[in-house]
Design a protein around this motif. Structure first.
Motif, short mmCIF file in Angstrom:
data_model
loop_
_atom_site.label_atom_id
_atom_site.label_comp_id
_atom_site.label_asym_id
_atom_site.label_seq_id
_atom_site.Cartn_x
_atom_site.Cartn_y
_atom_site.Cartn_z
N HIS A 22 80.27 -100.57 -5.39
CA HIS A 22 79.55 -99.29 -5.41
C HIS A 22 78.96 -98.98 -4.03
O HIS A 22 79.08 -97.87 -3.52
CB HIS A 22 78.44 -99.39 -6.47
CG HIS A 22 77.95 -98.07 -6.98
ND1 HIS A 22 77.03 -97.97 -8.00
CD2 HIS A 22 78.24 -96.80 -6.62
CE1 HIS A 22 76.78 -96.69 -8.24
NE2 HIS A 22 77.49 -95.96 -7.42
N HIS A 54 82.07 -95.57 -12.33
CA HIS A 54 82.08 -96.62 -11.29
C HIS A 54 80.76 -97.38 -11.23
O HIS A 54 80.69 -98.46 -10.67
CB HIS A 54 82.49 -96.05 -9.91
CG HIS A 54 81.49 -95.15 -9.25
ND1 HIS A 54 81.84 -93.97 -8.62
CD2 HIS A 54 80.15 -95.24 -9.10
CE1 HIS A 54 80.77 -93.39 -8.11
NE2 HIS A 54 79.72 -94.15 -8.39
N ASP A 57 72.75 -92.80 -11.94
CA ASP A 57 74.17 -92.57 -11.72
C ASP A 57 74.92 -92.87 -13.02
O ASP A 57 74.91 -94.01 -13.49
CB ASP A 57 74.63 -93.53 -10.59
CG ASP A 57 76.05 -93.25 -10.11
OD1 ASP A 57 76.80 -92.56 -10.82
OD2 ASP A 57 76.40 -93.76 -9.02
N HIS A 65 73.01 -91.69 -3.68
CA HIS A 65 73.11 -93.15 -3.65
C HIS A 65 72.01 -93.78 -2.81
O HIS A 65 71.47 -94.82 -3.18
CB HIS A 65 74.50 -93.59 -3.20
CG HIS A 65 75.54 -93.33 -4.25
ND1 HIS A 65 76.17 -92.11 -4.38
CD2 HIS A 65 75.98 -94.10 -5.28
CE1 HIS A 65 76.98 -92.15 -5.44
NE2 HIS A 65 76.88 -93.34 -6.00
MN MN Z 1 77.86 -93.86 -7.73
#
Ligand code: MN
Length: 237
Positions: A59, A202, A198, A110
């Motif tokens: 990630h 993924h 998130d 992120h």
């Molecule tokens: Mn992500």
């Protein structure tokens, strides 16, 4: 006399400008996000009970690194002013390409997401002013969790769930598609994000596969409430 009045007026203007600067400063100093990828604030295995090391590594080093690189490419291609902050760019993202939108959002989301987590613990919950605000806005922390988790589970496909502070300084819960966030002028929900999750596959697929709800439930153990409080305080200024 005349010049002393003038001096007085200039002094007042200077003071007013200084106060404006001062009131904007804490937000920047505490929670501003840069254009570079910051080091992960903990080892890949630090959140193991909630998010496995392999997921963290891929990630951070693949997905998030790509958003950062692609953002810089888009800024060069579209001659974006390098002096503006990332927050400013997000505020006027409608003026740029889809590539800029996806990667500016991806990078910002992120960068703050890593900081929003820490080593998992049981009975992990907010405290102080933020805890009070959550209680008065949602009835209780439990109710806030339920509403946030619903927003996270209900986001179809890829995206993020948020707790954010709107322009009236009220706490709100919502979600955005893809890499959008509440700072963007094109977002349906607008404000300053203080907590984000998130929910792209993924972020959880290796450990949880299709069980997004289990990931969300487990994730509460790892929320870094000190950082969330810091973002909350900054949003109120
Ligand atoms: Mn992500």
């Amino acid at each position: 006399m005349k010049s002393s009045a003038l001096r007085k007026a200039s002094l007042h203007m200077l003071l007013a400008a200084f106060c404006t600067l001062l009131s904007a400063y804490p937000l920047k100093a505490q929670v501003e996000t840069g254009f570079e990828q910051s080091p992960l604030p903990y080892p890949y295995n630090a959140l193991e009970e909630v998010i496995d090391a392999r997921t963290m590594e891929i990630h951070y080093t693949k997905h998030a690194a790509a958003y950062c690189k692609n953002l810089k490419d888009a800024m060069a291609a579209e001659a974006a002013d390098g002096k503006m902050t990332l927050e400013n760019l997000l505020n006027k993202i409608s003026k740029y390409s889809a590539k800029m939108r996806n990667n500016a959002g991806g990078h910002y989301n992120h960068e703050i997401f890593w900081k929003m987590m820490r080593s998992p613990s049981d009975n992990n919950q907010p405290s102080g002013k933020l805890a009070q605000a959550i209680e008065s806005r949602f009835g209780s922390f439990e109710k806030c969790k339920v509403a946030f988790s619903e927003a996270a589970k209900g986001r179809f496909g890829s995206g993020w769930a948020w707790i954010y502070v709107d322009e009236k300084k009220n706490l709100q819960i919502g979600s955005t598609p893809n890499q959008d966030n509440p700072l963007m002028d094109i977002s349906e929900i607008k404000g300053f994000p203080i907590l984000g999750l998130d929910v792209w596959e993924h972020a959880y697929y290796l450990k949880y596969q299709n069980k997004r709800a289990d990931y969300i439930e487990n994730w509460w153990k790892t929320v870094n409430w000190d950082y969330i409080s810091q973002r909350f305080e900054a949003a109120l200024k």
